[in-house]
Motif scaffolding. Structure first.
Motif, PDB file in Angstrom:
ATOM      1  N   ASN A   1       0.822  -1.102  -0.011  1.00  0.00           N
ATOM      2  CA  ASN A   1       0.035  -0.099   0.098  1.00  0.00           C
ATOM      3  C   ASN A   1       0.852   1.391  -0.012  1.00  0.00           C
ATOM      4  O   ASN A   1       0.518   2.276  -0.564  1.00  0.00           O
ATOM      5  N   LEU A   2       1.994   1.291   0.684  1.00  0.00           N
ATOM      6  CA  LEU A   2       2.700   2.554   0.936  1.00  0.00           C
ATOM      7  C   LEU A   2       3.468   2.857  -0.332  1.00  0.00           C
ATOM      8  O   LEU A   2       3.836   3.761  -0.677  1.00  0.00           O
ATOM      9  N   ALA A   3       3.793   1.481  -1.110  1.00  0.00           N
ATOM     10  CA  ALA A   3       4.694   1.861  -2.071  1.00  0.00           C
ATOM     11  C   ALA A   3       3.786   2.314  -3.288  1.00  0.00           C
ATOM     12  O   ALA A   3       4.205   3.220  -4.106  1.00  0.00           O
ATOM     13  N   ALA A   4       2.365   1.980  -3.263  1.00  0.00           N
ATOM     14  CA  ALA A   4       1.428   2.693  -4.112  1.00  0.00           C
ATOM     15  C   ALA A   4       0.705   4.016  -3.779  1.00  0.00           C
ATOM     16  O   ALA A   4       0.600   4.848  -4.676  1.00  0.00           O
ATOM     17  N   ASN A   5       0.869   4.109  -2.561  1.00  0.00           N
ATOM     18  CA  ASN A   5       0.299   5.475  -1.845  1.00  0.00           C
ATOM     19  C   ASN A   5       0.984   5.703  -0.606  1.00  0.00           C
ATOM     20  O   ASN A   5       0.526   5.067   0.478  1.00  0.00           O
ATOM     21  N   PRO A   6       1.958   6.465  -0.701  1.00  0.00           N
ATOM     22  CA  PRO A   6       2.919   6.829   0.544  1.00  0.00           C
ATOM     23  C   PRO A   6       2.279   7.589   1.616  1.00  0.00           C
ATOM     24  O   PRO A   6       2.904   8.770   2.014  1.00  0.00           O
ATOM     25  N   ARG A   7       1.186   7.160   2.209  1.00  0.00           N
ATOM     26  CA  ARG A   7       0.510   7.853   3.395  1.00  0.00           C
ATOM     27  C   ARG A   7       0.187   6.710   4.423  1.00  0.00           C
ATOM     28  O   ARG A   7      -0.106   5.641   3.990  1.00  0.00           O
ATOM     29  N   ALA A   8       0.699   6.889   5.777  1.00  0.00           N
ATOM     30  CA  ALA A   8       0.409   5.947   6.603  1.00  0.00           C
ATOM     31  C   ALA A   8      -0.148   6.745   7.953  1.00  0.00           C
ATOM     32  O   ALA A   8       0.154   7.791   8.082  1.00  0.00           O
ATOM     33  N   GLY A   9      -0.931   5.978   8.658  1.00  0.00           N
ATOM     34  CA  GLY A   9      -1.396   6.551   9.984  1.00  0.00           C
ATOM     35  C   GLY A   9      -1.011   5.480  10.860  1.00  0.00           C
ATOM     36  O   GLY A   9      -1.319   4.177  10.983  1.00  0.00           O
ATOM     37  N   LEU A  10      -0.478   5.635  12.097  1.00  0.00           N
ATOM     38  CA  LEU A  10      -0.152   5.093  13.148  1.00  0.00           C
ATOM     39  C   LEU A  10      -0.628   5.090  14.686  1.00  0.00           C
ATOM     40  O   LEU A  10      -0.960   6.438  14.863  1.00  0.00           O
ATOM     41  N   VAL A  11      -0.807   4.351  15.403  1.00  0.00           N
ATOM     42  CA  VAL A  11      -1.301   4.370  16.687  1.00  0.00           C
ATOM     43  C   VAL A  11      -0.558   3.574  17.870  1.00  0.00           C
ATOM     44  O   VAL A  11      -0.130   2.461  17.445  1.00  0.00           O
ATOM     45  N   PHE A  12      -0.042   4.354  18.916  1.00  0.00           N
ATOM     46  CA  PHE A  12       0.896   3.856  19.824  1.00  0.00           C
ATOM     47  C   PHE A  12      -0.112   3.965  21.091  1.00  0.00           C
ATOM     48  O   PHE A  12      -0.664   4.871  21.353  1.00  0.00           O
ATOM     49  N   ILE A  13       0.006   2.739  22.079  1.00  0.00           N
ATOM     50  CA  ILE A  13      -0.910   2.898  23.221  1.00  0.00           C
ATOM     51  C   ILE A  13      -0.106   2.793  24.281  1.00  0.00           C
ATOM     52  O   ILE A  13       0.896   1.982  24.324  1.00  0.00           O
ATOM     53  N   ASP A  14      -0.371   3.505  25.387  1.00  0.00           N
ATOM     54  CA  ASP A  14       0.151   3.207  26.659  1.00  0.00           C
ATOM     55  C   ASP A  14      -0.480   2.088  27.262  1.00  0.00           C
ATOM     56  O   ASP A  14      -1.529   2.468  27.818  1.00  0.00           O
ATOM     57  N   PHE A  15      -0.127   1.017  27.173  1.00  0.00           N
ATOM     58  CA  PHE A  15      -1.068  -0.299  27.845  1.00  0.00           C
ATOM     59  C   PHE A  15      -1.414  -0.129  29.135  1.00  0.00           C
ATOM     60  O   PHE A  15      -2.157  -0.574  29.562  1.00  0.00           O
ATOM     61  N   GLU A  16      -0.591   0.564  30.032  1.00  0.00           N
ATOM     62  CA  GLU A  16      -0.678   0.772  31.535  1.00  0.00           C
ATOM     63  C   GLU A  16      -1.787   1.841  31.835  1.00  0.00           C
ATOM     64  O   GLU A  16      -2.572   1.712  32.778  1.00  0.00           O
ATOM     65  N   ARG A  17      -1.822   2.777  30.912  1.00  0.00           N
ATOM     66  CA  ARG A  17      -2.465   4.150  31.228  1.00  0.00           C
ATOM     67  C   ARG A  17      -3.589   4.293  30.489  1.00  0.00           C
ATOM     68  O   ARG A  17      -4.784   5.177  30.746  1.00  0.00           O
ATOM     69  N   GLY A  18      -3.927   3.485  29.413  1.00  0.00           N
ATOM     70  CA  GLY A  18      -4.861   3.646  28.531  1.00  0.00           C
ATOM     71  C   GLY A  18      -4.677   4.943  27.451  1.00  0.00           C
ATOM     72  O   GLY A  18      -5.770   5.445  26.834  1.00  0.00           O
ATOM     73  N   ASP A  19      -3.705   5.650  27.425  1.00  0.00           N
ATOM     74  CA  ASP A  19      -3.515   6.873  26.365  1.00  0.00           C
ATOM     75  C   ASP A  19      -3.228   6.316  25.086  1.00  0.00           C
ATOM     76  O   ASP A  19      -2.623   5.132  24.907  1.00  0.00           O
ATOM     77  N   VAL A  20      -3.555   7.276  24.189  1.00  0.00           N
ATOM     78  CA  VAL A  20      -3.700   6.605  22.724  1.00  0.00           C
ATOM     79  C   VAL A  20      -2.880   7.729  22.081  1.00  0.00           C
ATOM     80  O   VAL A  20      -3.164   8.949  22.316  1.00  0.00           O
ATOM     81  N   LEU A  21      -1.760   7.739  21.220  1.00  0.00           N
ATOM     82  CA  LEU A  21      -1.308   8.374  20.379  1.00  0.00           C
ATOM     83  C   LEU A  21      -1.212   8.181  18.851  1.00  0.00           C
ATOM     84  O   LEU A  21      -1.143   7.181  18.577  1.00  0.00           O
TER      85      LEU A  21
END
Length: 322
Positions: A240-260
């Motif tokens: 997908n990235l080779a054809a359309n170079p856009r990405a969305g990532l999510v990182f989780i703080d597993f202990e606190r429930g925070d989302v980045l």
């Protein structure tokens, strides 16, 4: 006497995926197995699997064409499959979740069902058939399983009822700040959304898991460099990235429930000498972060790292990173 020609099996791979498969010497093999493993319906074991999950990972695309990855949660049974060609999710992204902008009738989305404590995962991509303020139905376009590689084992519990939402004013940034960089550097897991617009005029969205040793993602200012380890050779994300170079990532703080959640421009590095600095990496990819959303305490779920799992870092089974 004439005979009708035998139709060739439908190929599920688009040009970007085929490019990556060819670079790995797997084009012929993937052409053979693709039609057998990528289905346009959910097998019964996948339907049963989604029904027991406390969360699913979702990928969606907003009005600006930026992909986002995020998490929807609920008591087991909140995601059920009424029939093999549909999935019903009784949850909606919070008002401060960028996923919300990409969810509506006929919108393409990607869903990943994953159990961290069993390391099972199955993917389902499709289109929103109907949506209300309480949930949505998805018409299945692709359904397939993934291996358990690189999934860190974690047990879960709810810190509150998942129906009790506490959306706060999101912290929207144009780039990574020190707190965001610290979370990414401490992470051993993230999820990535990507998509392509097909020759047939449709859109295909996908969301997948990435894991490694803590700190396997390198952070340089607003640039994330990510090793790509040996996997199933489908190359859904990198294709997908080779054809359309856009990405969305999510990182989780597993202990606190925070989302980045971050979204940005991506690039695939097939032959970069930098890969030698990431032990076990076959290639690299990068994300130039342009948009950031931080959502403190967004998740009711909490996870505890299982240090005694046979897949824990102590076993040495995980690729190392610089």
């Amino acid at each position: 006497m004439t005979t009708d020609p035998i139709a060739a099996p439908r190929q599920p791979w688009h040009a970007g995926e085929r490019l990556l498969q060819a670079s790995a010497g797997m084009a012929e093999r993937m052409a053979q197995i693709g039609p057998k493993i990528i289905r346009d319906y959910m097998p019964d074991q996948h339907r049963d699997f989604f029904a027991q999950l406390p969360f699913v990972v979702m990928g969606a695309v907003d009005e600006q064409g930026d992909p986002w990855a995020g998490v929807l949660e609920g008591l087991p049974g909140f995601a059920v499959s009424p029939d093999p060609r549909s999935l019903r999710v009784s949850a909606m992204p919070d008002a401060d979740d960028p996923l919300r902008a990409g969810l509506g009738p006929d919108k393409s989305i990607g869903l990943l069902g994953i159990e961290l404590h069993t390391r099972r995962r199955n993917r389902m991509n499709g289109r929103v058939a109907a949506a209300t303020d309480k949930g949505f139905d998805v018409a299945v376009a692709q359904s397939f399983g993934n291996c358990p590689q690189y999934i860190q084992s974690r047990d879960f519990h709810f810190s509150r009822s998942p129906s009790l939402r506490f959306p706060s004013a999101p912290h929207e940034l144009a780039g990574l700040d020190d707190a965001a960089r610290a979370l990414i550097k401490a992470s051993d897991t993230f999820f990535v959304a990507s998509y392509v617009d097909t020759d047939e005029g449709g859109r295909a969205v996908d969301v997948s898991h990435r894991g490694g040793k803590r700190g396997f993602v390198r952070v340089d200012g607003n640039v994330l460099t990510i090793p790509d380890f040996s996997g199933n050779r489908f190359f859904n994300t990198l294709g997908n990235l080779a054809a359309n170079p856009r990405a969305g990532l999510v990182f989780i703080d597993f202990e606190r429930g925070d989302v980045l959640q971050v979204s940005g421009q991506a690039e695939v590095l097939l032959d970069s000498p930098e890969a030698q600095g990431f032990e076990g990496a076959e290639r690299l990819w990068r994300v130039h972060v342009r948009r950031v959303v931080r959502r403190p305490g967004a998740l009711a779920l909490r996870w505890t790292f299982d240090a005694y799992s046979p897949t824990s870092l102590a076993t040495g089974q995980w690729p190392k990173s610089a």
